[in-house]
Design a protein around this motif. Structure first.
Motif, PDB file in Angstrom:
ATOM      1  N   TYR A   2      26.234  32.076  75.029  1.00 22.50           N
ATOM      2  CA  TYR A   2      24.917  32.149  75.666  1.00 22.50           C
ATOM      3  C   TYR A   2      24.833  31.064  76.734  1.00 22.50           C
ATOM      4  CZ  TYR A   2      23.568  34.849  71.514  1.00 22.50           C
ATOM      5  OH  TYR A   2      23.491  35.782  70.511  1.00 22.50           O
ATOM      6  N   ASP A   3      24.030  31.319  77.757  1.00 21.41           N
ATOM      7  CA  ASP A   3      23.910  30.309  78.812  1.00 21.41           C
ATOM      8  C   ASP A   3      22.972  29.189  78.363  1.00 21.41           C
ATOM      9  OD1 ASP A   3      24.530  29.160  81.213  1.00 21.41           O
ATOM     10  OD2 ASP A   3      23.011  30.256  82.362  1.00 21.41           O
ATOM     11  N   PHE A   4      23.111  28.053  79.014  1.00 18.92           N
ATOM     12  CA  PHE A   4      22.278  26.891  78.713  1.00 18.92           C
ATOM     13  C   PHE A   4      22.162  26.057  79.978  1.00 18.92           C
ATOM     14  CE2 PHE A   4      26.680  26.329  77.189  1.00 18.92           C
ATOM     15  CZ  PHE A   4      27.123  25.361  78.089  1.00 18.92           C
ATOM     16  N   THR A   5      21.248  25.105  79.939  1.00 16.82           N
ATOM     17  CA  THR A   5      21.124  24.151  81.037  1.00 16.82           C
ATOM     18  C   THR A   5      22.063  22.993  80.745  1.00 16.82           C
ATOM     19  OG1 THR A   5      18.815  24.739  81.239  1.00 16.82           O
ATOM     20  CG2 THR A   5      19.479  22.663  82.265  1.00 16.82           C
ATOM     21  N   TYR A   6      22.736  22.532  81.772  1.00 12.12           N
ATOM     22  CA  TYR A   6      23.677  21.416  81.619  1.00 12.12           C
ATOM     23  C   TYR A   6      23.080  20.169  82.246  1.00 12.12           C
ATOM     24  CZ  TYR A   6      27.651  18.442  82.855  1.00 12.12           C
ATOM     25  OH  TYR A   6      28.496  17.373  83.044  1.00 12.12           O
ATOM     26  N   THR A   7      23.167  19.059  81.522  1.00 14.78           N
ATOM     27  CA  THR A   7      22.658  17.814  82.095  1.00 14.78           C
ATOM     28  C   THR A   7      23.537  16.648  81.671  1.00 14.78           C
ATOM     29  OG1 THR A   7      20.702  16.402  82.318  1.00 14.78           O
ATOM     30  CG2 THR A   7      21.009  17.432  80.193  1.00 14.78           C
ATOM     31  N   LYS A   8      23.570  15.628  82.524  1.00 15.77           N
ATOM     32  CA  LYS A   8      24.484  14.500  82.275  1.00 15.77           C
ATOM     33  C   LYS A   8      23.759  13.174  82.460  1.00 15.77           C
ATOM     34  CE  LYS A   8      29.116  12.913  83.515  1.00 15.77           C
ATOM     35  NZ  LYS A   8      30.265  13.102  84.404  1.00 15.77           N
ATOM     36  N   ASP A  50      25.703  16.272  78.343  1.00 14.69           N
ATOM     37  CA  ASP A  50      27.046  15.716  78.519  1.00 14.69           C
ATOM     38  C   ASP A  50      26.985  14.190  78.406  1.00 14.69           C
ATOM     39  OD1 ASP A  50      29.529  14.877  79.352  1.00 14.69           O
ATOM     40  OD2 ASP A  50      29.481  15.916  81.287  1.00 14.69           O
ATOM     41  N   LEU A  51      27.673  13.657  77.403  1.00 13.57           N
ATOM     42  CA  LEU A  51      27.612  12.210  77.146  1.00 13.57           C
ATOM     43  C   LEU A  51      28.655  11.419  77.935  1.00 13.57           C
ATOM     44  CD1 LEU A  51      27.333  12.451  73.250  1.00 13.57           C
ATOM     45  CD2 LEU A  51      25.458  12.089  74.872  1.00 13.57           C
ATOM     46  N   THR A  52      29.563  12.111  78.627  1.00  9.55           N
ATOM     47  CA  THR A  52      30.743  11.406  79.151  1.00  9.55           C
ATOM     48  C   THR A  52      30.438  10.442  80.293  1.00  9.55           C
ATOM     49  OG1 THR A  52      31.307  13.249  80.622  1.00  9.55           O
ATOM     50  CG2 THR A  52      32.307  13.263  78.427  1.00  9.55           C
ATOM     51  N   GLY A  53      29.201  10.440  80.772  1.00 11.14           N
ATOM     52  CA  GLY A  53      28.847   9.484  81.815  1.00 11.14           C
ATOM     53  C   GLY A  53      28.239   8.193  81.270  1.00 11.14           C
TER      54      GLY A  53
END
Lengths: 264, 167
Positions: A2-8, A50-53
């Motif tokens: 399913y699609d989702f919103t991506y945020t970082k 996204d936690l990588t930042g």
């Protein structure tokens, strides 16, 4: 999927705020477990955070008699870290045998521990060394962290930031991998150090657990022979097409023996 | 629609994606770089292996959005612009390290990363262990291992050509 919103976000505070505002959001770091789960539509997050930042979740450092490893540390980084190899060689060796090279190049310590898959490797090291889980809110001893299959003490908007591993005198890990999937059928992480003598068993039951009888036997005599006579009760062990509960219970003793032998 | 900007085989691209778009979908469907294959789509088979900033990863288990600013190398980016094959590709050809060829792009990309990480050289057992994340269902592993052993000598400058390594 399913699609989702991506945020970082770029800080722990911003990341946890997103989860506090939206309980259907999900954290991602390496994604080696979350993405396969999303492909199976086992989960439908509104937002993937996204936690990588987040710089404060990175790094491996020694603080006195403790090794502090940031949650975003990849398995390959633990495997190759001179600091880890010097302080807790069993941990570096364990990381070197998680999944395959490509999984180790993406997967992270924090992701593995937060997910608490019964067949994951890291939960055994965290419990077997008596580590402390550092979150965005508090510090949780390993003995209070792993609550059940895929369940931990983490609250919805609580983020695993780092893990503090006490440096042991001796530690060893052994596992039997399923020949096809390579997931752990049964594994044992043993240690002797500031947290006493500890034996953590993974893969065999629905959640990583301490084997008290083996700990008592090792307190009497630290040797593979000491645990060889301790039988794991098959009741409550996992039984499936890959192996019966009795077989896994048998493997627990064999893996504990091998782990003690590798610890020296 | 969100966008991601990344470098693929040395060329910068800005691509419109969805949050759920996988790196392998971006490569194959948006950039039409179909050398990267999707085999199992469950991160087991390794047919989709590419390099992100020099590290081999499974592109079917990587979000495209997480590749903002990354430098990606695919199988199409290994050969020189004049068509001269990378030593690993040359070795796969020389040793007949493929049958149907489906797993080959992933095998080559994993092998290049493996060899680059081990300048001291790899034994046959280490090569086999290093291929843990790549499956060949033609079971052509023997020749794949031989090809990688030969290619590492050329990549580390111990021999000049794959043909010399073959002898």
């Amino acid at each position: 999927m399913y699609d989702f919103t991506y945020t970082k976000p770029s800080s722990v505070a911003d990341a946890t705020k997103l989860l506090a505002a939206d309980p259907d959001a999900k954290f991602i770091s390496g994604g080696q477990t979350l993405l396969p789960a999303l492909k199976h539509r086992l989960n439908k997050p509104t937002t993937v955070v996204d936690l990588t930042g987040i710089g404060e979740m990175r790094g491996i450092r020694r603080e006195g008699n403790t090794l502090v490893i940031g949650a975003l540390t990849k398995h390959v980084e633990v495997e190759t870290s001179a600091e880890v190899k010097a302080a807790i060689p069993a941990l570096a060796q364990m990381a070197a045998h998680i999944g395959d090279t490509q999984v180790r190049n993406r997967g992270t310590l924090g992701g593995s521990v937060s997910n608490n898959d019964p067949a994951a490797d890291y939960p055994a090291a965290v419990l077997g060394l008596g580590a402390t889980v550092v979150t965005s809110k508090r510090e949780i001893p390993a003995d209070e962290f792993f609550l059940g299959m895929f369940t931990t003490a983490l609250e919805t908007d609580e983020l695993l930031v780092a893990i503090k591993f006490p440096i042991p005198e001796k530690a060893g890990y052994a596992k039997m991998r399923n020949p096809a999937s390579r997931y752990v059928m049964a594994g044992a992480f043993v240690s002797k150090g500031p947290q006493g003598i500890r034996v953590a068993i993974n893969g065999a039951g629905p959640c990583v657990f301490r084997q008290g009888e083996m700990e008592a036997a090792l307190a009497g005599s630290w040797s593979p022979e000491a645990v060889a006579g301790v039988k794991q009760n098959p009741e409550g062990m996992n039984g499936d097409i890959h192996g019966s509960a009795e077989y896994r219970a048998h493997l627990v003793t064999v893996m504990a023996k091998r782990a003690v032998a590798s610890a020296g | 629609m969100p966008q991601v900007t990344l470098s693929v085989n040395g060329k910068s691209h800005t691509v419109e994606i969805e949050g759920r778009t996988l790196l392998v979908e971006l490569l194959r469907e948006k950039l039409r770089l179909t050398g990267t294959h999707v085999g199992c789509d469950t991160s087991q088979c390794g047919a989709c292996v590419v390099h992100i900033d020099g590290e081999s990863v499974k592109a079917c288990t990587t979000l495209a959005a997480m590749c903002e600013g990354a430098s990606v190398t695919t199988i199409e980016g290994l050969a020189r612009p004049d068509g001269t094959l990378h030593p690993m590709q040359e070795a796969f050809r020389e040793y007949h390290a493929l049958q149907c060829g489906f797993c080959t792009p992933g095998m080559v990309m994993s092998a290049v990363d493996l060899v680059q990480k081990h300048p001291e050289g790899l034994s046959e057992a280490e090569i086999r262990e290093g291929l843990e994340g790549n499956l060949c269902r033609c079971t052509g592993y023997h020749n794949i291992v031989k090809a990688i052993a030969a290619a590492q000598d050329v990549m580390h400058g111990r021999r000049e050509t794959i043909a010399a390594a073959a002898q």
